[in-house]
Design an enzyme around this catalytic site. Structure first.
Site, PDB file in Angstrom:
ATOM      1  N   SER A  29      -4.325 -51.283  11.783  1.00  0.00           N
ATOM      2  CA  SER A  29      -4.194 -50.034  12.543  1.00  0.00           C
ATOM      3  C   SER A  29      -3.295 -49.059  11.790  1.00  0.00           C
ATOM      4  O   SER A  29      -3.076 -49.216  10.582  1.00  0.00           O
ATOM      5  CB  SER A  29      -3.654 -50.347  13.940  1.00  0.00           C
ATOM      6  N   ASN A  30      -2.771 -48.058  12.464  1.00  0.00           N
ATOM      7  CA  ASN A  30      -1.891 -47.069  11.837  1.00  0.00           C
ATOM      8  C   ASN A  30      -0.865 -46.591  12.856  1.00  0.00           C
ATOM      9  O   ASN A  30      -0.891 -46.998  14.012  1.00  0.00           O
ATOM     10  CB  ASN A  30      -2.719 -45.908  11.258  1.00  0.00           C
TER      11      ASN A  30
END
Ligand code: C5P
Length: 221
Positions: A29-30
């Protein structure tokens, strides 16, 4: 506000990160917080729009009067957007969609082995905003660009390449703006015009951007 330039219009937006599963307990993810997208959803509602917010996993409350659809992966987000896009007048892509996802999602937790290295093969995710902008009945489509350098050059390139009506560029190189910050500054571009929205809290900035979107929408429709 007394003037509601988006009254009678349906507006969909994406917000937050996506999660790309590696196995049942792990993902890629980020750091997107979803704050800008949620601020835009609230501002769009305040300006009179009927708002649908397609959100990746974030820890934010749904703005009052906004219809929220929760998703995890980029493919989930694509499916949710495509299922509802045909009735929308305006689409804003604010999500930080993962460009790639693990090619194989292991059905059981991946075990540690004696090997020091491991390789994960990734495969490209669908580009949601480009897919929307390629529709026959295309809504007024707004994208975001988060760049650390040559902001204007990459934003204009993206505007053209993805067939967008407008693009809002963040300079995320500073820690006082973008991503997890409560503040942001934007450079907004469209075919034949630009406007800089200076550093402000995301709520105020969202109102300014939506006012600009409403103006461009009415100028072109
Ligand atoms: O090409 P880039 O990822 O920098 O473009 C950013 C813009 O495209 C943002 O508006 C983002 O929400 C959108 N996007 C998307 N689907 C993707 C990747 C980006 O909608 N798979």
């Amino acid at each position: 506000p007394a003037v509601q330039p988006l009254a009678g219009l349906k507006l969909m937006l994406t917000a937050g990160p996506t999660r790309e599963a590696l196995d049942p307990v792990r993902y890629i993810s980020n750091h997107s917080s979803g704050k800008m997208g949620f601020a835009l959803a609230a501002a769009a509602r305040a300006l009179g729009a009927d708002v649908t917010l397609v959100s990746g996993p974030v820890s934010l409350a749904t703005p009052a009067g906004v219809q929220r659809i929760n998703v995890e992966s980029a493919q989930n987000m694509y499916d949710a957007v495509m299922a509802g896009i045909d009735v929308q007048h305006i689409f804003i892509a604010c999500a930080a969609v993962a460009d790639y996802a693990p090619k194989i999602v292991a059905s059981h937790k991946i075990k540690k082995t004696s090997a020091d290295n491991m390789v994960v093969e990734l495969t490209k995710n669908p580009d949601i905003v480009a897919a929307v902008a390629a529709l026959q009945q295309k809504p007024f489509t707004v994208g975001f660009a988060a760049e650390t350098r040559d902001v204007e050059k990459y934003a204009l390139d993206k505007l053209k390449r993805k067939n967008l009506d407008m693009i809002a560029a963040n300079d995320v190189s500073g820690s006082d703006r973008g991503f997890n910050s409560d503040q942001n500054a934007l450079s907004v571009f469209w075919q034949g015009g630009l406007q800089h929205l200076p550093l402000a809290d995301k709520t105020g900035l969202a109102e300014q951007l939506l006012t600009l979107i409403a103006k461009r929408y009415h100028d072109t429709h």
